[in-house]
Write a protein that holds these residues in place. Sequence first.
Motif, PDB file in Angstrom:
ATOM      1  N   ASP A 252      22.670 -26.209  45.813  1.00  0.00           N
ATOM      2  CA  ASP A 252      21.208 -26.356  45.759  1.00  0.00           C
ATOM      3  C   ASP A 252      20.429 -25.129  46.268  1.00  0.00           C
ATOM      4  N   GLY A 253      21.280 -24.029  46.402  1.00  0.00           N
ATOM      5  CA  GLY A 253      20.971 -22.848  46.736  1.00  0.00           C
ATOM      6  C   GLY A 253      19.684 -22.063  46.012  1.00  0.00           C
ATOM      7  N   ALA A 254      19.678 -20.719  46.052  1.00  0.00           N
ATOM      8  CA  ALA A 254      18.627 -20.185  45.621  1.00  0.00           C
ATOM      9  C   ALA A 254      19.434 -18.759  44.855  1.00  0.00           C
ATOM     10  N   PHE A 255      18.611 -18.273  43.699  1.00  0.00           N
ATOM     11  CA  PHE A 255      19.043 -17.191  43.124  1.00  0.00           C
ATOM     12  C   PHE A 255      17.728 -16.103  43.126  1.00  0.00           C
ATOM     13  N   PRO A 256      18.051 -15.204  43.785  1.00  0.00           N
ATOM     14  CA  PRO A 256      16.854 -14.231  43.508  1.00  0.00           C
ATOM     15  C   PRO A 256      17.156 -13.563  42.390  1.00  0.00           C
ATOM     16  N   GLU A 257      16.351 -12.607  42.183  1.00  0.00           N
ATOM     17  CA  GLU A 257      16.451 -11.873  40.824  1.00  0.00           C
ATOM     18  C   GLU A 257      17.797 -11.016  40.621  1.00  0.00           C
ATOM     19  N   LEU A 258      18.160 -10.865  39.485  1.00  0.00           N
ATOM     20  CA  LEU A 258      19.586 -10.136  39.325  1.00  0.00           C
ATOM     21  C   LEU A 258      19.234  -8.734  39.214  1.00  0.00           C
ATOM     22  N   VAL A 259      20.241  -7.826  39.594  1.00  0.00           N
ATOM     23  CA  VAL A 259      20.084  -6.399  39.644  1.00  0.00           C
ATOM     24  C   VAL A 259      20.929  -6.043  38.671  1.00  0.00           C
ATOM     25  N   ASP A 260      20.240  -5.046  37.882  1.00  0.00           N
ATOM     26  CA  ASP A 260      21.180  -4.360  36.712  1.00  0.00           C
ATOM     27  C   ASP A 260      21.737  -3.203  37.356  1.00  0.00           C
ATOM     28  N   VAL A 261      23.121  -2.704  37.342  1.00  0.00           N
ATOM     29  CA  VAL A 261      23.743  -1.787  37.853  1.00  0.00           C
ATOM     30  C   VAL A 261      24.444  -0.927  36.701  1.00  0.00           C
ATOM     31  N   PHE A 262      24.164   0.543  36.932  1.00  0.00           N
ATOM     32  CA  PHE A 262      24.695   1.219  35.937  1.00  0.00           C
ATOM     33  C   PHE A 262      25.418   2.311  36.477  1.00  0.00           C
ATOM     34  N   VAL A 263      26.580   2.622  35.891  1.00  0.00           N
ATOM     35  CA  VAL A 263      27.206   3.711  36.516  1.00  0.00           C
ATOM     36  C   VAL A 263      27.178   4.834  35.321  1.00  0.00           C
ATOM     37  N   PRO A 264      26.761   5.955  35.840  1.00  0.00           N
ATOM     38  CA  PRO A 264      26.622   7.001  35.170  1.00  0.00           C
ATOM     39  C   PRO A 264      28.003   7.647  34.289  1.00  0.00           C
ATOM     40  N   ALA A 265      27.971   8.182  33.195  1.00  0.00           N
ATOM     41  CA  ALA A 265      29.208   8.711  32.654  1.00  0.00           C
ATOM     42  C   ALA A 265      29.331  10.002  33.320  1.00  0.00           C
ATOM     43  N   VAL A 266      28.600  10.768  33.556  1.00  0.00           N
ATOM     44  CA  VAL A 266      28.648  11.869  34.268  1.00  0.00           C
ATOM     45  C   VAL A 266      27.669  11.865  35.527  1.00  0.00           C
ATOM     46  N   MET A 267      28.168  12.429  36.598  1.00  0.00           N
ATOM     47  CA  MET A 267      27.354  12.535  37.881  1.00  0.00           C
ATOM     48  C   MET A 267      27.723  13.469  38.596  1.00  0.00           C
ATOM     49  N   SER A 268      26.970  14.633  38.990  1.00  0.00           N
ATOM     50  CA  SER A 268      27.723  15.704  39.660  1.00  0.00           C
ATOM     51  C   SER A 268      27.569  15.210  41.246  1.00  0.00           C
ATOM     52  N   ASN A 269      26.658  14.428  41.641  1.00  0.00           N
ATOM     53  CA  ASN A 269      26.483  14.149  42.907  1.00  0.00           C
ATOM     54  C   ASN A 269      26.027  12.734  42.932  1.00  0.00           C
ATOM     55  N   PHE A 270      26.322  11.856  44.165  1.00  0.00           N
ATOM     56  CA  PHE A 270      25.469  10.526  43.899  1.00  0.00           C
ATOM     57  C   PHE A 270      25.149  10.142  45.454  1.00  0.00           C
ATOM     58  N   PHE A 271      24.251   9.279  45.430  1.00  0.00           N
ATOM     59  CA  PHE A 271      24.186   8.715  46.926  1.00  0.00           C
ATOM     60  C   PHE A 271      24.858   7.563  47.378  1.00  0.00           C
ATOM     61  N   VAL A 272      25.693   7.961  48.641  1.00  0.00           N
ATOM     62  CA  VAL A 272      26.139   7.151  49.391  1.00  0.00           C
ATOM     63  C   VAL A 272      25.305   6.146  50.091  1.00  0.00           C
ATOM     64  N   SER A 273      24.187   6.591  50.616  1.00  0.00           N
ATOM     65  CA  SER A 273      23.043   5.636  50.972  1.00  0.00           C
ATOM     66  C   SER A 273      21.850   6.398  50.663  1.00  0.00           C
ATOM     67  N   SER A 274      20.934   5.552  49.894  1.00  0.00           N
ATOM     68  CA  SER A 274      19.892   6.020  49.174  1.00  0.00           C
ATOM     69  C   SER A 274      18.704   6.634  50.239  1.00  0.00           C
ATOM     70  N   PRO A 275      17.865   7.548  49.688  1.00  0.00           N
ATOM     71  CA  PRO A 275      16.914   8.063  50.627  1.00  0.00           C
ATOM     72  C   PRO A 275      15.936   6.941  51.169  1.00  0.00           C
ATOM     73  N   GLU A 276      15.647   7.089  52.512  1.00  0.00           N
ATOM     74  CA  GLU A 276      14.708   6.455  53.275  1.00  0.00           C
ATOM     75  C   GLU A 276      13.863   7.211  54.120  1.00  0.00           C
ATOM     76  N   VAL A 277      12.293   6.722  54.184  1.00  0.00           N
ATOM     77  CA  VAL A 277      11.485   7.422  54.838  1.00  0.00           C
ATOM     78  C   VAL A 277      11.812   7.115  56.136  1.00  0.00           C
ATOM     79  N   VAL A 278      11.928   8.311  57.226  1.00  0.00           N
ATOM     80  CA  VAL A 278      12.014   7.823  58.503  1.00  0.00           C
ATOM     81  C   VAL A 278      10.979   8.343  59.611  1.00  0.00           C
TER      82      VAL A 278
END
Length: 165
Positions: A95-121
């Motif tokens: 009887d729990g909760a489902f937050p919104e589903l999150v679509d995930v896409f893995v690009p076919a070609v990526m020269s670099n990617f984020f291990v951790s996304s940018p955040e304002v510090v």
Amino acid sequence: SVSPSLTSSGTSDGFTFAYQADRAGIAWARVFAGHSADGFWRTAGDVKNESLARCSDVRNIGTAMQRARVQGCDLEPGKPYVLAVYVEDDLGNDDGAFPELVDVFVPAVMSNFFVSSPEVVDLTVSAVKLRFVANAMDGMMWAMLLEPGEPIGSADEIRLAQNSV
């Protein structure tokens, strides 16, 4: 509660994400092939059934923000995937909760990617400091500030700072 959101780029191995529940209990996070609009992952049983998932993270949680990583997913570049997170209390009554589903896409070609996304510090009237981790050690990074709701048409717009504040 805070709905799940990706905190890194999707890669064939997996990705990181964050979410927050209103109550302590158990969280099941599963990655399925397909798109959130497919509507397949709508019951507690679907998300709890690990055999249907590409990869998963199951943990006891409190009410603090949860930061998690799914890995070993073997996600195929160019194909759509969805992250489903289901949370419930320790009673296990489905009887729990489902937050919104999150679509995930893995690009076919990526020269670099984020291990951790940018955040304002740090933010001042004259500067914005960001923190992030990229996969490649060397490379270039572009960033720009936009008015709320201003769309980004392409990576070239960011590189050229078109429509930036």
